[in-house]
Design a protein around this motif. Structure first.
Motif, mmCIF file in Angstrom:
data_model
loop_
_atom_site.group_PDB
_atom_site.id
_atom_site.type_symbol
_atom_site.label_atom_id
_atom_site.label_comp_id
_atom_site.label_asym_id
_atom_site.label_seq_id
_atom_site.Cartn_x
_atom_site.Cartn_y
_atom_site.Cartn_z
ATOM 1 N N LEU A 102 -31.564 -10.300 -50.095
ATOM 2 C CA LEU A 102 -30.979 -11.639 -50.001
ATOM 3 C C LEU A 102 -30.323 -12.044 -51.318
ATOM 4 N N GLU A 103 -30.919 -11.644 -52.433
ATOM 5 C CA GLU A 103 -30.339 -11.949 -53.739
ATOM 6 C C GLU A 103 -28.998 -11.238 -53.916
ATOM 7 N N ASP A 104 -28.956 -9.952 -53.544
ATOM 8 C CA ASP A 104 -27.703 -9.202 -53.667
ATOM 9 C C ASP A 104 -26.613 -9.801 -52.788
ATOM 10 N N GLN A 105 -26.986 -10.293 -51.609
ATOM 11 C CA GLN A 105 -26.002 -10.919 -50.729
ATOM 12 C C GLN A 105 -25.500 -12.230 -51.328
ATOM 13 N N PHE A 106 -26.389 -12.954 -51.982
ATOM 14 C CA PHE A 106 -26.030 -14.202 -52.653
ATOM 15 C C PHE A 106 -24.939 -13.953 -53.691
ATOM 16 N N VAL A 107 -25.092 -12.872 -54.455
ATOM 17 C CA VAL A 107 -24.075 -12.505 -55.452
ATOM 18 C C VAL A 107 -22.802 -12.028 -54.764
ATOM 19 N N ALA A 108 -22.945 -11.172 -53.753
ATOM 20 C CA ALA A 108 -21.779 -10.635 -53.046
ATOM 21 C C ALA A 108 -20.943 -11.741 -52.406
#
Length: 282
Positions: A102-108
């Motif tokens: 979820l964190e990586d998607q937030f950045v993406a």
């Protein structure tokens, strides 16, 4: 229908302790006695998971940060999913959470420029000491026993980092936890969920820090720990729409810098003999 109640390590502990020693910055000096607090210059909003709040970590860190920098921090303590949504909605300056995908998607998706490693601890499964599951280091076997024997299990059920990890674990087993007639979603934070598990003589997944700091264990114990699938890394991010970019940058730099990492590595040592979170910033 399943009831949704609204109520309110470590890969073998010694292994993690040894690994963490290299990152612990224990030689970092404390602030000298007599240092004057920095004048207050502003405030930021931190959206974070209940585990950092319920464990007492923020109560330990934030007064030091404000004293040293002059920036105050208002905390929104919710599950990881809600914390990230708070960032998306522009209602937080910084998010500190623990669900890597979820964190990586937030950045993406452009809501933060970068995710920073900050610390880790681990999850544990707690349950009644006189129950049918003895202490072990196999989380898959533990969950399958709970499912097969219809043992009561309290889930966070709130899109928190803990809930996301629980769902990932069931997915690895190709199992549907709702096949268990005694599977209940609390819809609450970690502290409230632990209280329900103890009251209902049930099992639950918790981060270790919140469990150790929870005031009343009754006859509940850790029944499963030390499995590699129970490691629990945290990330910190500056929200792209922050209204206080200077304060947000100051906070993140302090948390991943020598001073913040040193204090993270000291939290819990005096009381438990080992850190409750291990610093991991590069």
């Amino acid at each position: 229908m399943k009831r949704k109640l609204i109520l309110a390590t470590f890969i073998l502990v010694m292994t993690i302790v040894l690994v963490a020693c290299g990152n612990n910055n224990n030689d970092e000096p404390a602030m000298p006695d007599g240092t004057e607090p920095a004048p207050i210059v502003g405030s930021i909003v931190l959206a974070t998971t209940t585990s950092t709040d319920d464990s007492g970590l923020l109560d330990f860190l934030l007064p030091e940060f404000t004293f040293e920098t002059g920036w105050e921090v208002r905390v929104i303590s919710v599950g990881t999913g809600v914390a990230l949504q708070t960032g998306r909605d522009g209602e937080a300056d910084v998010v500190l959470v623990h669900a890597r995908a979820l964190e990586d998607q937030f950045v993406a998706d452009g809501y933060a420029e970068r995710r920073y490693d900050i610390m880790y601890n681990d999850f544990v499964i707690v349950g009644p000491s006189g129950g049918s599951i003895r202490h072990n280091h196999d989380v898959e076997a533990t969950l399958m026993t709970i499912l097969q024997y219809n043992l009561p299990f309290i889930s966070r059920g709130d899109t928190s980092g803990t809930h996301v990890r629980e769902m990932d674990l069931w997915m690895v087993l190709d199992a549907n936890p709702e096949d268990n007639d005694h599977y209940i979603e609390s819809g609450q934070g970690m502290g409230a969920t632990l209280g329900m598990a103890i009251e209902m003589d049930a099992f639950t997944l918790s981060d270790r820090a919140t469990w150790l700091n929870f005031a009343y264990h009754a006859d509940h114990i850790i029944v499963c720990e030390g499995d590699s699938n129970l490691l629990n890394p945290y990330g910190i991010m500056i929200v792209s729409t922050t209204r206080e970019p200077e304060g947000a940058r100051t906070f993140v730099d302090w948390m991943i810098g020598a001073r913040g990492q040193h204090l993270i590595g000291q939290f819990g040592v005096a009381e438990f003999g080992s850190p409750l979170f291990f610093p991991e910033a590069e």
